[in-house]
Write a protein that holds these residues in place. Structure first.
Motif, mmCIF file in Angstrom:
data_model
loop_
_atom_site.group_PDB
_atom_site.id
_atom_site.type_symbol
_atom_site.label_atom_id
_atom_site.label_comp_id
_atom_site.label_asym_id
_atom_site.label_seq_id
_atom_site.Cartn_x
_atom_site.Cartn_y
_atom_site.Cartn_z
ATOM 1 N N GLU A 108 7.975 13.163 5.760
ATOM 2 C CA GLU A 108 7.652 11.886 5.119
ATOM 3 C C GLU A 108 7.170 12.112 3.694
ATOM 4 O OE1 GLU A 108 3.932 8.911 5.538
ATOM 5 O OE2 GLU A 108 5.163 9.032 7.349
ATOM 6 N N ILE B 156 5.372 10.255 0.977
ATOM 7 C CA ILE B 156 4.553 9.051 0.841
ATOM 8 C C ILE B 156 4.933 8.224 -0.380
ATOM 9 C CG2 ILE B 156 2.733 10.151 -0.513
ATOM 10 C CD1 ILE B 156 2.197 7.655 2.353
ATOM 11 N N HIS C 233 5.159 5.633 9.957
ATOM 12 C CA HIS C 233 4.152 5.509 8.904
ATOM 13 C C HIS C 233 3.273 4.267 9.095
ATOM 14 C CE1 HIS C 233 2.377 5.781 4.891
ATOM 15 N NE2 HIS C 233 2.620 4.491 4.764
ATOM 16 N N LYS D 23 0.408 -1.495 3.874
ATOM 17 C CA LYS D 23 -0.424 -0.300 3.901
ATOM 18 C C LYS D 23 -1.707 -0.579 4.691
ATOM 19 C CE LYS D 23 -2.737 2.976 0.818
ATOM 20 N NZ LYS D 23 -3.082 3.298 -0.589
ATOM 21 N N ASN E 152 1.229 4.121 12.535
ATOM 22 C CA ASN E 152 0.601 5.400 12.860
ATOM 23 C C ASN E 152 -0.576 5.235 13.825
ATOM 24 O OD1 ASN E 152 0.074 8.323 12.418
ATOM 25 N ND2 ASN E 152 -1.780 7.558 11.439
ATOM 26 N N ILE F 272 7.915 5.700 0.320
ATOM 27 C CA ILE F 272 7.740 4.626 1.306
ATOM 28 C C ILE F 272 7.955 3.229 0.704
ATOM 29 C CG2 ILE F 272 6.073 3.477 2.821
ATOM 30 C CD1 ILE F 272 7.149 6.043 3.998
#
Length: 364
Positions: free
Chosen positions: A300, A302, A282, A348, A285, A305
């Motif tokens: 996954e 989201i 993640h 992120k 990526n 996470i």
């Protein structure tokens, strides 16, 4: 004279790449890692060239007698793994002193002349030298190069393979006696942030994929030679130090036979929980996509996470258990500090607005 600095993305072939540069007539280098900033800090106010040479020899005995460099297996060189090399220390000092005319550009001249004196002491023709290659190994040592014309090569590898190899190497090396929470965090930080750190320093750099170096050796090394300004020749396909075959460092328990056209990443998934792989896929990526690394096929969610990244990674727990086994109370406590720092690494859109260079093999 231009300098090429090699940095690794973990255990990604930086020493292998340096070994391929060995014996190239246009390249001057030491046979191993050279922490130039640390050395310069020690001698920056010293005006005696004799004392500078003495200090260099004292700190780098393994450059002059490879039997002292056991971690890199330089005492087991050659086809029969029974060869080593020596360089005459007095000859090195004599050559180093002879290369100076003045000290107007002290930092740059000391850096260059240390390398040229070493090459000269090895019987090489320094009039043909165009490039100095330095394996700096740690991005933390990237300083004191302001007066030195340089470019950067970053060697990379599949991120999961890098972490697997790092964990395996250090947990198995001398039964894990040299492990620490800082070391584990360092592996993880390098994988997650080295591209970001280099790009934020506004340095352009070349990227060499370990996979391409093995599987497309000639094309990769031809492209790399052109990019750094040296002539390509077939010597670049030979992994050696001082012209003697090199078999990889001692962290790799097996002996590695140079470039391998059948190379395949051997990932030990026992070092990962399933959620660890989800997090790596993640947050990295863009790295996987840019360098065409196949991601693990995992479902996954989201929304999970943020929670998953708060849980310890299996590698972290293995390093923590090693501290408990060693009754290292300080490191056992520090585990929680570095766990917190690792959580902060997983951000992120880590590379959302950054343009990552392509693998050198892909360049025309």
């Amino acid at each position: 004279m231009k300098t090429i600095i090699i940095f690794p993305y973990g255990r990604s072939g930086s020493d292998l790449l340096q070994s391929l540069f060995d014996n190239h007539e246009e390249i001057s280098q030491f046979p191993g890692i050279f922490f130039w900033p640390e050395f310069f800090k020690k001698i920056q106010f010293e005006m005696s060239l004799q004392k500078i040479a003495d200090s260099f020899i004292r700190d780098h005995k393994f450059f002059f007698d490879s039997r002292l460099n056991r971690i890199e297996r330089h005492e087991q060189l050659g086809e029969r793994k029974d060869s080593f090399y020596t360089v005459n220390e007095e000859l090195f000092k004599k050559n180093f002193l002879s290369l100076f005319t003045d000290l107007k550009n002290k930092k740059r001249d000391i850096f260059i002349n240390l390398h040229l004196a070493y090459s000269l002491s090895c019987g090489e023709n320094i009039n043909k030298k165009k490039i100095i290659v330095i394996n700096l190994h740690l991005l933390e040592y990237y300083r004191d190069f302001e007066d030195i014309n340089h470019e950067i090569i970053l060697t990379i590898r599949n991120p999961i393979a890098v972490l697997s190899s790092s964990a395996k190497g250090w947990l198995n090396y001398k039964s894990g006696k040299h492990t620490s929470p800082w070391q584990c965090y360092y592996f993880l930080r390098r994988v997650f942030e080295i591209f970001k750190e280099l790009l934020e320093k506004k340095n352009s750099f070349l990227v060499v994929k370990l996979e391409s170096l093995h599987l497309h050796s000639e094309k990769t090394l031809k492209n790399l030679s052109k990019a750094i300004g040296i002539e390509y020749n077939e010597k670049l396909l030979i992994s050696s130090y001082h012209g003697k075959k090199w078999w990889g460092d001692s962290l790799s328990k097996e002996y590695l036979d140079g470039l391998n056209p059948h190379f395949k990443n051997n990932i030990n998934f026992n070092y990962f929980f399933k959620k660890d792989l989800i997090l790596i896929n993640h947050f990295l990526n863009k790295i996987f996509l840019n360098f065409e690394y196949k991601k693990e096929e995992l479902k996954e969610n989201i929304f999970l996470i943020p929670l998953l990244k708060l849980l310890p990674l299996k590698i972290e727990l293995l390093f923590f258990i090693q501290q408990l086994k060693s009754f290292n109370l300080k490191n056992s406590i520090l585990f929680f500090y570095y766990w917190f720092k690792r959580v902060k690494l997983m951000k992120k859109d880590l590379y959302k607005d950054l343009s990552i260079p392509k693998d050198i093999t892909k360049l025309r």
